[in-house]
Design a protein around this motif. Sequence first.
Motif, short mmCIF file in Angstrom:
data_model
loop_
_atom_site.label_atom_id
_atom_site.label_comp_id
_atom_site.label_asym_id
_atom_site.label_seq_id
_atom_site.Cartn_x
_atom_site.Cartn_y
_atom_site.Cartn_z
N PHE A 13 30.78 -17.28 -28.11
CA PHE A 13 31.26 -16.23 -29.02
C PHE A 13 30.17 -15.24 -29.42
O PHE A 13 30.40 -14.36 -30.24
N SER A 14 28.99 -15.39 -28.85
CA SER A 14 27.85 -14.57 -29.27
C SER A 14 28.10 -13.08 -29.07
O SER A 14 27.78 -12.27 -29.93
N THR A 15 28.65 -12.71 -27.93
CA THR A 15 28.89 -11.29 -27.66
C THR A 15 29.90 -10.71 -28.64
O THR A 15 29.74 -9.58 -29.12
N TYR A 16 30.92 -11.49 -28.96
CA TYR A 16 31.92 -11.03 -29.94
C TYR A 16 31.29 -10.86 -31.32
O TYR A 16 31.53 -9.86 -32.00
N ILE A 17 30.46 -11.84 -31.72
CA ILE A 17 29.78 -11.76 -33.02
C ILE A 17 28.87 -10.53 -33.06
O ILE A 17 28.81 -9.80 -34.07
N LEU A 18 28.17 -10.28 -31.95
CA LEU A 18 27.29 -9.11 -31.87
C LEU A 18 28.09 -7.82 -32.02
O LEU A 18 27.70 -6.92 -32.78
N GLY A 19 29.23 -7.73 -31.33
CA GLY A 19 30.07 -6.54 -31.43
C GLY A 19 30.61 -6.34 -32.84
O GLY A 19 30.64 -5.22 -33.36
N TYR A 20 31.03 -7.45 -33.46
CA TYR A 20 31.57 -7.37 -34.82
C TYR A 20 30.50 -6.88 -35.79
O TYR A 20 30.75 -5.97 -36.60
N TYR A 21 29.32 -7.47 -35.71
CA TYR A 21 28.23 -7.10 -36.63
C TYR A 21 27.85 -5.63 -36.45
O TYR A 21 27.68 -4.88 -37.43
#
Length: 460
Positions: free
Chosen positions: A307-315
Motif C-alpha cells: 500500500f506504500s504507493t497509495y499512501i504516498l499518493g494520498y499524502y
Amino acid sequence: MSVLIVLFLTAILVLFSGVFEKGKYARYIGILGLVVGLVVSFFPECEFFAQYKSMYDYSYNAALFTKVSIVVTTLLFFLGGFAFSNHRSHQSELYALMLFALCGGIVLFGFQNLVTLFIGIEILSIPLYVMAGANKTDLRSTEASMKYFLMGAFATGFLLFGVALVYGSAGSFDLYAIHDFAYNNPKNLMLIMGAILMLAALAFKVSLAPFHMWSPDVYQGSPSLITAFMASVVKISGFFALFKLMTIAFGGIAGDWINILGVFIILTLLLANVMGLVQTNAKRMLAYSSVSHAGYISLIFFGINNFSTYILGYYLFAYSLATVGVFISLIWVEKIKKETSFAAFNGLGKKEPLLAVVSTISMLSMAGIPLTAGFIGKLGIFNQAIAGHYEFLVLIAVLGSALSIAYYLRLIIAMFFYKEDNFHNTEKASITYNIVSVAIILALVSMGIVPDIFAKIFGL
C-alpha cells in the motif's frame, strides 16, 4: 502518453495565445486543456503507444499521480487571474511554462529508463528556472532564478555522474535490467556509488536536507503562484520519481542507501522545523514547512508494503491541497500589502474570513491535526514505518510535527487574534478564490473523516 500529448499541445496553444489580446485567454485555454487531460487520464492508454513502453509506461501508478498533478495544477490556474495581475504582458508565457513543467512531471511518472528520467527532470526544471525570475524588477526574484539554476545544474551533474556509474556497472539504462543486476551483484561498488549520487541529486529536487539550502530564497523570491507550484506539483513529481527509482532499480542494494536516506530525514525534520520557528516572513516559513514535509514523505521508504504507493499518493495530494489553501491567502495579502511578513496577515480573519479559514484548516492539515487529510496521510506513513520497526525515525517525525504546530499557530493567531491595523484596501477576494477555498476546505475535511474518498475521486 495520450495525456502528455494533450497537455503539450495545450501548452503550445497557451503560448501562442499571447499574440492575441496580450494573452487574455491563456488561462482559460490552459484550464480547458487541463480538464481534457484529466478526462483522458481516466481512460486506458492507446495501444499505439505500447511500442514506447520500454521508455515510458502509463501504468496504474503513473495514472494516479498524473491525475493528482493535473487537479492541483488546475486549482493553481484558477488562482492565476489575480496572482498574475502584474504580469499581463507575459502571462501566456508563464501559464505555458507551468504546463511544460507539468509535462516533465508526467514523464517522471511513467519513466522506465534512466534516459527518460533525465529528460523528465530537465523538462520539469528548466521552465522553473525561468518562472522563478518572472518578477523582472525584483532583485529577490532574479536571485531566486540564478540560485535555482546554479544549484539545479550542480544537482544535474550529480545525476549524470550517477547515471554514468550505473550504466558502467549494469550495462543498461532500463530500470528492470538494473534491478536484476543489483540483486545479482549487491556488492558492486560502482553501482552503489551511482545509486548514492542519484539519491543526492533527487534529494535536491525534493529539498531534503542538506540539499535544501536553495529552498527558502527561491520560494521567497519567486512569484507566489510559482512558489505554490514548486511546493506542490514539483514535489509530487520529484518524490514519485525518487520512490520509483530507488525501490525498483536499486531495491537490491537498499541496505547501502537506506541509512543515508535516514540521516537525510533526521537532518531535515530537525533543521527545517527549528528554522521554521524563527522565521518572521510567512513565505519563508512555508519554505521550511515544505522542507519538513519532504522529511515526513521520505519515511515512505521505510517498511515498504503493497500500500506504500497509495499512501504516498494520498499524502502528496493532501499536502498539495493544503499548500494551495495557504497560498490563496498569501497571494491575496501580498497583492494588497506588497509584503508577506506575519504582521501583514493581522486582521485577515475579519477582512476575508473565508480565506483565513481555508488557510487555517490547511495549516492544521499540514501539522497533522485529527479530522484533516494531513492527519490520515501522516498516520499512514507513520504506521508503515512502525510496522517496519523504524520507531526512532517516527519519534523524530512526531517531534517535528509538534514543533511545526508552533509556527503554523503564529500565522493563525495573526489572522484571527491580532487587530486589523492596515487593511484599508476595499478590494475583496474574487468569487473564484472563494469557490476554490470552499473546495479545498471540503476536500481536506472530508478526506480526514472518510479517507476512502481519495480512492473514489481518482477512480481507484
